[in-house]
Design a protein around this motif. Structure first.
Motif, PDB file in Angstrom:
ATOM      1  N   ALA A 148      73.637  29.307  72.291  1.00  0.00           N
ATOM      2  CA  ALA A 148      73.446  28.648  71.001  1.00  0.00           C
ATOM      3  C   ALA A 148      73.117  29.684  69.931  1.00  0.00           C
ATOM      4  O   ALA A 148      72.420  30.661  70.188  1.00  0.00           O
ATOM      5  CB  ALA A 148      72.323  27.613  71.088  1.00  0.00           C
ATOM      6  N   HIS A 149      73.629  29.455  68.728  1.00  0.00           N
ATOM      7  CA  HIS A 149      73.360  30.349  67.595  1.00  0.00           C
ATOM      8  C   HIS A 149      72.276  29.701  66.741  1.00  0.00           C
ATOM      9  O   HIS A 149      72.553  28.806  65.953  1.00  0.00           O
ATOM     10  CB  HIS A 149      74.632  30.595  66.781  1.00  0.00           C
ATOM     11  CG  HIS A 149      75.699  31.258  67.579  1.00  0.00           C
ATOM     12  ND1 HIS A 149      75.672  32.594  67.883  1.00  0.00           N
ATOM     13  CD2 HIS A 149      76.800  30.754  68.170  1.00  0.00           C
ATOM     14  CE1 HIS A 149      76.713  32.896  68.618  1.00  0.00           C
ATOM     15  NE2 HIS A 149      77.429  31.798  68.810  1.00  0.00           N
ATOM     16  N   LEU A 150      71.056  30.172  66.914  1.00  0.00           N
ATOM     17  CA  LEU A 150      69.908  29.615  66.217  1.00  0.00           C
ATOM     18  C   LEU A 150      69.197  30.705  65.428  1.00  0.00           C
ATOM     19  O   LEU A 150      69.287  31.890  65.773  1.00  0.00           O
ATOM     20  CB  LEU A 150      68.934  28.979  67.215  1.00  0.00           C
ATOM     21  CG  LEU A 150      69.491  27.826  68.047  1.00  0.00           C
ATOM     22  CD1 LEU A 150      68.511  27.444  69.147  1.00  0.00           C
ATOM     23  CD2 LEU A 150      69.807  26.634  67.157  1.00  0.00           C
ATOM     24  N   ARG A 151      68.477  30.293  64.397  1.00  0.00           N
ATOM     25  CA  ARG A 151      67.604  31.185  63.634  1.00  0.00           C
ATOM     26  C   ARG A 151      66.233  30.547  63.664  1.00  0.00           C
ATOM     27  O   ARG A 151      66.111  29.324  63.768  1.00  0.00           O
ATOM     28  CB  ARG A 151      68.089  31.329  62.197  1.00  0.00           C
ATOM     29  CG  ARG A 151      69.472  31.941  62.100  1.00  0.00           C
ATOM     30  CD  ARG A 151      70.036  31.911  60.702  1.00  0.00           C
ATOM     31  NE  ARG A 151      70.353  30.543  60.335  1.00  0.00           N
ATOM     32  CZ  ARG A 151      70.214  30.043  59.116  1.00  0.00           C
ATOM     33  NH1 ARG A 151      69.762  30.772  58.117  1.00  0.00           N
ATOM     34  NH2 ARG A 151      70.523  28.795  58.849  1.00  0.00           N
ATOM     35  N   ALA A 152      65.190  31.359  63.558  1.00  0.00           N
ATOM     36  CA  ALA A 152      63.844  30.787  63.643  1.00  0.00           C
ATOM     37  C   ALA A 152      62.852  31.598  62.835  1.00  0.00           C
ATOM     38  O   ALA A 152      63.052  32.788  62.577  1.00  0.00           O
ATOM     39  CB  ALA A 152      63.389  30.718  65.095  1.00  0.00           C
ATOM     40  N   CYS A 153      61.768  30.930  62.460  1.00  0.00           N
ATOM     41  CA  CYS A 153      60.610  31.601  61.886  1.00  0.00           C
ATOM     42  C   CYS A 153      59.375  30.921  62.459  1.00  0.00           C
ATOM     43  O   CYS A 153      59.418  29.751  62.847  1.00  0.00           O
ATOM     44  CB  CYS A 153      60.627  31.582  60.365  1.00  0.00           C
ATOM     45  SG  CYS A 153      60.749  29.974  59.617  1.00  0.00           S
ATOM     46  N   ALA A 154      58.319  31.695  62.546  1.00  0.00           N
ATOM     47  CA  ALA A 154      57.090  31.186  63.155  1.00  0.00           C
ATOM     48  C   ALA A 154      55.897  31.573  62.312  1.00  0.00           C
ATOM     49  O   ALA A 154      55.923  32.581  61.599  1.00  0.00           O
ATOM     50  CB  ALA A 154      56.927  31.746  64.570  1.00  0.00           C
ATOM     51  N   GLY A 155      54.851  30.772  62.427  1.00  0.00           N
ATOM     52  CA  GLY A 155      53.611  31.049  61.734  1.00  0.00           C
ATOM     53  C   GLY A 155      52.830  32.134  62.442  1.00  0.00           C
ATOM     54  O   GLY A 155      53.176  32.575  63.538  1.00  0.00           O
ATOM     55  N   ARG A 156      51.788  32.563  61.783  1.00  0.00           N
ATOM     56  CA  ARG A 156      50.908  33.562  62.356  1.00  0.00           C
ATOM     57  C   ARG A 156      50.474  33.124  63.745  1.00  0.00           C
ATOM     58  O   ARG A 156      50.098  31.980  63.946  1.00  0.00           O
ATOM     59  CB  ARG A 156      49.684  33.718  61.461  1.00  0.00           C
ATOM     60  CG  ARG A 156      49.228  35.143  61.332  1.00  0.00           C
ATOM     61  CD  ARG A 156      48.143  35.243  60.308  1.00  0.00           C
ATOM     62  NE  ARG A 156      48.812  35.384  59.010  1.00  0.00           N
ATOM     63  CZ  ARG A 156      48.201  35.364  57.867  1.00  0.00           C
ATOM     64  NH1 ARG A 156      46.917  35.162  57.807  1.00  0.00           N
ATOM     65  NH2 ARG A 156      48.859  35.517  56.758  1.00  0.00           N
ATOM     66  N   GLU A 157      50.553  34.034  64.687  1.00  0.00           N
ATOM     67  CA  GLU A 157      50.198  33.762  66.088  1.00  0.00           C
ATOM     68  C   GLU A 157      50.992  32.587  66.640  1.00  0.00           C
ATOM     69  O   GLU A 157      50.549  31.877  67.540  1.00  0.00           O
ATOM     70  CB  GLU A 157      48.691  33.534  66.233  1.00  0.00           C
ATOM     71  CG  GLU A 157      47.885  34.749  65.823  1.00  0.00           C
ATOM     72  CD  GLU A 157      46.399  34.469  65.761  1.00  0.00           C
ATOM     73  OE1 GLU A 157      45.954  33.410  66.224  1.00  0.00           O
ATOM     74  OE2 GLU A 157      45.680  35.347  65.247  1.00  0.00           O
TER      75      GLU A 157
END
Length: 135
Positions: free
Chosen positions: A44-53
């Motif tokens: 799968a072609h996904l992009r992601a971002c995450a919060g601190r920790e």
């Protein structure tokens, strides 16, 4: 970046927005992370971002590729802001985009507005690197 919520009202949409992302926080984020990694390993072609920790996770992609986790919220684009696919904010997202940018970060390319929560950060452009998402 987590931002204090704005005083908003929400109503159910007549027709859902097409899913463009899925978000989760707290314990649900770990489950979403696991399914995201599994889907990326399967191609799968996904992009992601995450919060601190990694306190929250937001994954973008084609609707058929988006991961699943019990308790996660699917989001669609409305006026340049990601909002729940089944909910519509009032005031409308078009009117909220610029005030949200000013409250978060002028460079925030990604703003997700959820009941009681605003997630903001750079819009991920590159495909997800599983090593960056691993706990």
């Amino acid at each position: 970046m987590n931002v204090p919520p704005l005083p908003l009202r929400w109503r159910r949409r007549d027709a859902p927005l097409p899913a463009a992302a899925v978000a989760a926080w707290a314990a649900v984020a770990a489950e979403l992370r696991a399914d995201t990694l599994m889907r990326v390993a399967a191609g799968a072609h996904l992009r992601a971002c995450a919060g601190r920790e990694q306190s929250w996770l937001l994954v973008l992609g084609d609707p058929a590729d988006l991961p699943w986790a019990d308790g996660a919220v699917y989001l669609g684009w409305d006026g340049g802001v990601l909002v729940p696919t089944l909910a519509q904010p009032w005031p409308c997202a078009d009117l909220l985009r610029e005030p949200l940018r000013r409250r978060t970060d002028q460079r925030a390319g990604l703003i997700a507005l959820l009941p009681g929560l605003v997630l903001a950060g750079p819009l991920p452009q590159e495909p997800l690197d599983p090593a960056r998402l691993a706990p």
